[in-house]
Design a protein around this motif. Structure first.
Motif, PDB file in Angstrom:
ATOM      1  N   GLY A 111      -4.425  -1.688  -6.751  1.00 44.99           N
ATOM      2  CA  GLY A 111      -4.437  -2.653  -5.661  1.00 44.99           C
ATOM      3  C   GLY A 111      -3.051  -3.199  -5.421  1.00 44.99           C
ATOM      4  O   GLY A 111      -2.109  -2.908  -6.168  1.00 44.99           O
ATOM      5  N   THR A 112      -2.933  -3.993  -4.364  1.00 50.38           N
ATOM      6  CA  THR A 112      -1.644  -4.595  -4.061  1.00 50.38           C
ATOM      7  C   THR A 112      -1.673  -6.063  -4.469  1.00 50.38           C
ATOM      8  O   THR A 112      -2.739  -6.665  -4.578  1.00 50.38           O
ATOM      9  N   LEU A 116       1.855   1.984  -3.438  1.00 54.28           N
ATOM     10  CA  LEU A 116       0.704   2.197  -4.313  1.00 54.28           C
ATOM     11  C   LEU A 116       0.190   3.628  -4.198  1.00 54.28           C
ATOM     12  O   LEU A 116      -0.088   4.296  -5.201  1.00 54.28           O
ATOM     13  N   GLU A 117       0.092   4.094  -2.949  1.00 49.63           N
ATOM     14  CA  GLU A 117      -0.500   5.415  -2.745  1.00 49.63           C
ATOM     15  C   GLU A 117       0.222   6.547  -3.469  1.00 49.63           C
ATOM     16  O   GLU A 117      -0.413   7.324  -4.183  1.00 49.63           O
ATOM     17  N   GLN A 153       0.828  -1.196   0.000  1.00 50.95           N
ATOM     18  CA  GLN A 153       0.000   0.000   0.000  1.00 50.95           C
ATOM     19  C   GLN A 153       0.871   1.259   0.000  1.00 50.95           C
ATOM     20  O   GLN A 153       0.575   2.238  -0.662  1.00 50.95           O
TER      21      GLN A 153
END
Ligand code: GDP
Length: 614
Positions: A450-451, A423-424, A420
């Protein structure tokens, strides 16, 4: 008196001469079939075709336009078969069956059960909700209430039937999502009250809107302590679904699929919405429907679940389903009872198909197995032709082309990252990018972020929505790689964030340069060296693999090591200049700017192509 009689007679004669018979023709047919339909001799048809500049033999397939000309010269007024005509129309996402029903005479239309599909973000409770409705509301007096899992079922509420498409657990469902929305009269959008509107919620919403299907929101998991219905309602309103208790048009029903509460209200809401859109079909009309799912069963052959959408399907009917066909040997309702016929909105499973049709394919009934075979053959040819036209995979660059051509208004991405935490920042910088480029109306649309590794589901989603898949510090699963190859989806993997964002930025600006790709096309062994006063050294070779082309490049390998690479300046076979020489043949090769060739060298021929960077 005699005057009058004569007059009438003349009129009759004229009428008889001018009688033009109507004839319905398919989009294409063989000369023989056209002749049979007109009760004429094939020779006659061939003659008329020839007179119109078309050379065709008896087995040749001609298109509707050519057939119509022949028909008109032979006293017929030809019109295109209704289904063919509707199929040929280009109408975006409005499915064939809907247009078919719209085409029916209004007086023939009868009410039918609404068809409902459940869409929503993963884990929001689609499967649980479908199971709960099935247990609570399936008409259970028949066959002891033991239902078969065929991908669709019918529930009863207030004595009215509702057909549920029941496929979200299916791996192919992501790809089918848009088709699922197309097959339905009402979409239930499941939104978990503890999680709110998520990427797939938005995507489902987009599909439902594109297919012009009304939406009922099931606000699920209302039993959970951290459920926040008011917040979710705000999110829904922000996405254009203003809840009815906020004076909007969208019915939002709080439910708990787990505790089975709110289900009756949900069914009530479905019927309410259904009543607003007049759900009708002609049970005696042209038979048409959609394939819900299909597989090959080792003992029963191809088993397909179909939804009849217009007309009535009977055992013994011959079906064409995409590029599959067959004569229905048996038909079962979702309880597993053998039935003989099925009308509009009835889900059934059938036996007798020759090949496994694709989920989402429309199907229709045709007159004979021969017709079915010829339609299928023609579709397969068309598919082949289209495939060879479009093998270019979907790349960032081709996305951009489509984008510029106005085919897509956004660069669609699916982003997967290892954690995450990475990803962010990726997502937020990509989203910023779309903001800065907005003037040019260019935007990045992240369909899903998504992860975890890139899965087959990600590819299916990308294929359904024409997106590029980008991964950061992740891999693509084997099945995902295969699916990507099959669907022509580009997967781009990165381990440096700015490279990823930079590429997206470049794509947005249309700056992605094509890459050079080398393909080895053949190998030749140098067997002798000749000297030419004009050309210098000529390598007398035998092509031992593939071919050597005049316009190819050559790598000189000596003892397995590359010692030179460059263009060919002359390629000869038996003293003649030739364009290519194939395996097993001898040739003389002269290299541009290289004169140190030796006996025993291997010449590896290769070509260089420019391909869009992927
Ligand atoms: P799908 O991916 O949308 O099909 O979601 P599932 O139906 O598989 O549900 C995901 C998870 O949410 C499962 O663990 C369910 O038991 C749980 N779940 C589904 N509906 C409810 C509900 O109404 N309340 C609660 N508490 N959990 C639910």
């Amino acid at each position: 008196m005699s005057e009058e009689t004569k007059d009438i007679k003349t009129e009759e004669v004229i009428e008889e001469e001018a009688v033009i018979k109507d004839i319905k023709l398919p989009g294409s047919l063989s000369v023989r079939d056209l002749a049979t339909l007109m009760e004429a001799s094939p020779i006659e048809v061939i003659k008329v075709l020839m007179a119109n500049g078309v050379m065709a033999n008896i087995n040749q397939t001609i298109d509707f336009d050519a057939a119509a000309v022949v028909a008109s010269e032979m006293g017929y007024e030809a019109s295109l078969d209704t289904v063919d005509q509707l199929e040929a129309e280009d109408v975006g996402e409005i499915p064939l069956w809907k247009r078919m029903i719209a085409n029916e005479d209004e007086k023939d239309l009868k009410p039918r059960a609404p068809v409902v599909t459940i869409l929503g973000h993963v884990d929001h409770g689609k499967t649980t909700l479908l199971d709960a409705i099935r247990q609570a509301s399936v008409v259970s007096e028949e066959a002891g209430g033991i239902t078969q899992h065929i991908g669709a079922y019918q529930a009863k509420h207030n004595d009215r039937l509702i057909t549920f498409l029941d496929t979200p657990g299916h791996a192919a469902f992501t790809a089918m999502r848009s088709r699922g929305a197309q097959g339905a009269d009402v979409v239930i959008l499941v939104v978990a009250a503890d999680d709110g509107v998520m990427p797939q919620t938005k995507e489902a919403l987009a599909h439902a809107k594109a297919a012009q299907v009304p939406i009922v929101v099931a606000l699920n998991k209302i039993d959970k302590e951290n459920a926040n219905p008011e917040l979710v309602k705000k999110q829904l309103a922000d996405n254009g679904l203003v809840p009815d208790d906020w004076d909007g048009d969208t019915i939002v029903v709080p439910v708990s699929a787990k505790q089975k509460t709110g289900l009756e209200d949900l069914l009530e809401a479905i019927l309410l919405v259904a009543d607003n859109v007049e759900i009708m079909a002609n049970p005696d009309g042209i038979v048409i429907g959609t394939v819900i799912e299909a597989e090959r069963d080792p003992s029963r052959g191809v088993v397909a679940t179909l939804l009849v959408q217009n007309g009535t399907l009977n055992v013994g009917d011959v079906l064409v389903l995409g590029t599959s066909h067959g004569k229905l040997r048996a038909m079962f309702d979702f309880y597993g009872n053998a039935i003989e016929s099925a009308g509009p909105s009835t889900p059934i499973s059938v036996l007798g198909l020759k090949e496994v049709p694709a989920a989402g394919d429309p199907f229709r009934v045709v007159d004979s197995e021969k017709d079915a075979r010829s339609i299928v053959a023609e579709r397969k040819d068309k598919q082949k032709a289209e495939k060879s036209k479009s093998i270019k995979p979907l790349t960032l660059e081709s996305m951009f082309d489509a984008f510029q051509a106005g085919e897509v208004r956004e660069l669609r991405l699916i982003v997967k990252a290892d954690v995450q935490g990475s990803l962010e920042p990726i997502v937020s910088s990509l989203e910023e990018m779309s903001a800065t480029d907005k003037e040019g109306q260019i935007g990045v649309h992240i369909l899903q972020a998504g992860t975890g590794n890139i899965s087959e589901n990600d590819i299916a989603l990308a294929a359904a929505s024409k997106a590029v898949v980008m991964g950061f510090n992740v891999e693509a699963d084997g099945s995902a790689q295969k699916a990507a190859e099959r669907e022509g989806i580009a997967i781009r993997l990165y381990n440096i964030i700015y490279r990823l964002t930079e590429d997206v930025e470049k794509a947005l600006k249309g700056m992605l340069q094509p890459e050079e790709r080398e393909t080895i096309i053949g190998k030749a062994e140098v067997r002798a060296i000749f000297k030419s006063t004009r050309l210098g050294k000529i390598a007398g070779c035998k092509v031992v693999e593939g071919e050597v082309r005049r316009n190819a490049f050559v790598r000189v390998l000596r003892n397995g090591k590359e010692i030179y690479s460059g263009a060919i300046s002359s390629l000869k076979h038996d003293k003649d200049d030739v364009k290519d020489v194939r395996e097993g043949f001898e040739c003389g090769i002269n290299l541009k700017d290289y004169d140190d060739i030796q006996e025993g060298d291997i010449l590896e021929a290769f070509i260089v192509e420019l391909v869009a960077a992927a």
